[in-house]
Design a protein around this motif. Structure first.
Motif, PDB file in Angstrom:
ATOM      1  N   GLN A   1      22.973  -2.351  28.744  1.00  0.00           N
ATOM      2  CA  GLN A   1      21.545  -2.324  28.882  1.00  0.00           C
ATOM      3  C   GLN A   1      21.223  -3.687  29.460  1.00  0.00           C
ATOM      4  O   GLN A   1      20.454  -3.713  30.366  1.00  0.00           O
ATOM      5  N   LYS A   2      21.710  -4.793  28.674  1.00  0.00           N
ATOM      6  CA  LYS A   2      21.303  -6.056  29.148  1.00  0.00           C
ATOM      7  C   LYS A   2      21.658  -6.363  30.552  1.00  0.00           C
ATOM      8  O   LYS A   2      21.003  -7.074  31.280  1.00  0.00           O
TER       9      LYS A   2
ATOM     10  N   THR B   1      31.121 -13.157  34.097  1.00  0.00           N
ATOM     11  CA  THR B   1      29.707 -13.334  33.283  1.00  0.00           C
ATOM     12  C   THR B   1      29.744 -11.627  33.094  1.00  0.00           C
ATOM     13  O   THR B   1      30.423 -10.797  33.127  1.00  0.00           O
ATOM     14  N   LEU B   2      28.729 -11.651  31.990  1.00  0.00           N
ATOM     15  CA  LEU B   2      28.341 -10.065  31.579  1.00  0.00           C
ATOM     16  C   LEU B   2      27.054  -9.459  32.427  1.00  0.00           C
ATOM     17  O   LEU B   2      26.556  -8.347  32.272  1.00  0.00           O
ATOM     18  N   LYS B   3      26.949  -9.990  33.550  1.00  0.00           N
ATOM     19  CA  LYS B   3      25.923  -9.744  34.642  1.00  0.00           C
ATOM     20  C   LYS B   3      26.480  -8.582  35.222  1.00  0.00           C
ATOM     21  O   LYS B   3      27.706  -8.440  35.630  1.00  0.00           O
ATOM     22  N   LYS B   4      25.825  -7.509  35.782  1.00  0.00           N
ATOM     23  CA  LYS B   4      26.180  -6.410  36.375  1.00  0.00           C
ATOM     24  C   LYS B   4      27.012  -6.497  37.377  1.00  0.00           C
ATOM     25  O   LYS B   4      28.269  -6.202  37.510  1.00  0.00           O
ATOM     26  N   GLU B   5      26.784  -7.559  38.358  1.00  0.00           N
ATOM     27  CA  GLU B   5      27.742  -7.787  39.461  1.00  0.00           C
ATOM     28  C   GLU B   5      29.066  -8.194  39.158  1.00  0.00           C
ATOM     29  O   GLU B   5      30.165  -7.754  39.779  1.00  0.00           O
ATOM     30  N   ALA B   6      29.299  -9.084  38.080  1.00  0.00           N
ATOM     31  CA  ALA B   6      30.533  -9.670  37.576  1.00  0.00           C
ATOM     32  C   ALA B   6      31.350  -8.571  36.768  1.00  0.00           C
ATOM     33  O   ALA B   6      32.402  -8.241  37.124  1.00  0.00           O
TER      34      ALA B   6
ATOM     35  N   ASN C   1      29.360 -12.054  17.212  1.00  0.00           N
ATOM     36  CA  ASN C   1      30.644 -11.992  17.717  1.00  0.00           C
ATOM     37  C   ASN C   1      30.737 -12.369  19.131  1.00  0.00           C
ATOM     38  O   ASN C   1      32.007 -12.690  19.474  1.00  0.00           O
ATOM     39  N   CYS C   2      29.865 -12.383  20.118  1.00  0.00           N
ATOM     40  CA  CYS C   2      30.080 -12.618  21.267  1.00  0.00           C
ATOM     41  C   CYS C   2      29.319 -13.786  22.248  1.00  0.00           C
ATOM     42  O   CYS C   2      29.850 -14.221  23.043  1.00  0.00           O
ATOM     43  N   ALA C   3      28.266 -14.031  21.419  1.00  0.00           N
ATOM     44  CA  ALA C   3      27.137 -15.112  21.918  1.00  0.00           C
ATOM     45  C   ALA C   3      27.847 -16.225  22.005  1.00  0.00           C
ATOM     46  O   ALA C   3      27.279 -17.309  23.005  1.00  0.00           O
ATOM     47  N   SER C   4      28.634 -16.702  21.377  1.00  0.00           N
ATOM     48  CA  SER C   4      29.353 -18.062  21.435  1.00  0.00           C
ATOM     49  C   SER C   4      29.814 -18.398  22.792  1.00  0.00           C
ATOM     50  O   SER C   4      30.115 -19.741  23.314  1.00  0.00           O
ATOM     51  N   CYS C   5      30.458 -17.203  23.337  1.00  0.00           N
ATOM     52  CA  CYS C   5      31.138 -17.377  24.469  1.00  0.00           C
ATOM     53  C   CYS C   5      30.234 -16.842  25.651  1.00  0.00           C
ATOM     54  O   CYS C   5      30.128 -17.284  26.998  1.00  0.00           O
ATOM     55  N   HIS C   6      29.339 -15.716  25.359  1.00  0.00           N
ATOM     56  CA  HIS C   6      28.775 -15.408  26.491  1.00  0.00           C
ATOM     57  C   HIS C   6      27.347 -15.310  26.246  1.00  0.00           C
ATOM     58  O   HIS C   6      26.316 -14.247  26.300  1.00  0.00           O
ATOM     59  N   ILE C   7      26.798 -16.405  25.634  1.00  0.00           N
ATOM     60  CA  ILE C   7      25.083 -16.855  25.621  1.00  0.00           C
ATOM     61  C   ILE C   7      24.533 -16.423  26.879  1.00  0.00           C
ATOM     62  O   ILE C   7      24.843 -16.821  28.039  1.00  0.00           O
ATOM     63  N   GLY C   8      23.425 -15.486  26.446  1.00  0.00           N
ATOM     64  CA  GLY C   8      22.630 -15.104  27.725  1.00  0.00           C
ATOM     65  C   GLY C   8      23.246 -14.232  28.908  1.00  0.00           C
ATOM     66  O   GLY C   8      22.900 -14.322  30.021  1.00  0.00           O
ATOM     67  N   GLY C   9      24.539 -13.771  28.364  1.00  0.00           N
ATOM     68  CA  GLY C   9      25.014 -13.072  29.397  1.00  0.00           C
ATOM     69  C   GLY C   9      26.187 -13.955  30.274  1.00  0.00           C
ATOM     70  O   GLY C   9      26.745 -13.159  31.256  1.00  0.00           O
TER      71      GLY C   9
END
Length: 114
Positions: free
Chosen positions: A108-109, A55-60, A38-46
């Motif tokens: 977690q990621k 991004t899905l990185k903590k700082e962002a 559901n998410c990786a198509s836009c958020h691959i590897g965060g």
């Protein structure tokens, strides 16, 4: 020679199934599968293929996700349920448990640095 190669390949296959790396095991969890579907198509590897800084990185997540610093999981759940901007809402596609699982997975990621 063919029998030797067959036994060698069989031993390698069995070894890989018996001694699965914990990181690999985590990647094949239910939450990882939900994310992948559901998410990786836009958020691959965060990352984010549409808006590169969000991004899905903590700082962002801390910068762009409302209330992330107060309750990280709840903030991610809210975003997944309701979407925002280019991100669609998933509350009609995923059930509550799936949303909670994928939110915990993203958290977690992010903590691990993707």
């Amino acid at each position: 020679m063919k029998i030797f190669l067959f036994i060698l390949l069989l031993a390698i296959a069995l070894f890989s199934f018996i001694f699965i790396d914990p990181v690999l095991a985590a990647e094949t969890s239910k939450a990882a599968k939900i994310f992948s579907s559901n998410c990786a198509s836009c958020h691959i590897g965060g990352g984010n293929i549409l808006i590169t800084e969000k991004t899905l990185k903590k700082e962002a997540l801390q910068k762009y996700l409302e209330n992330y610093n107060l309750n990280s999981i709840a903030a991610i759940v809210h975003q997944v349920q309701n979407g925002k901007g280019a991100m669609p809402a998933f509350k009609s596609k995923l059930n509550e448990q799936e949303i909670n699982e994928v939110a915990a997975y993203v958290f977690q990621k992010a903590e691990q640095g993707w």
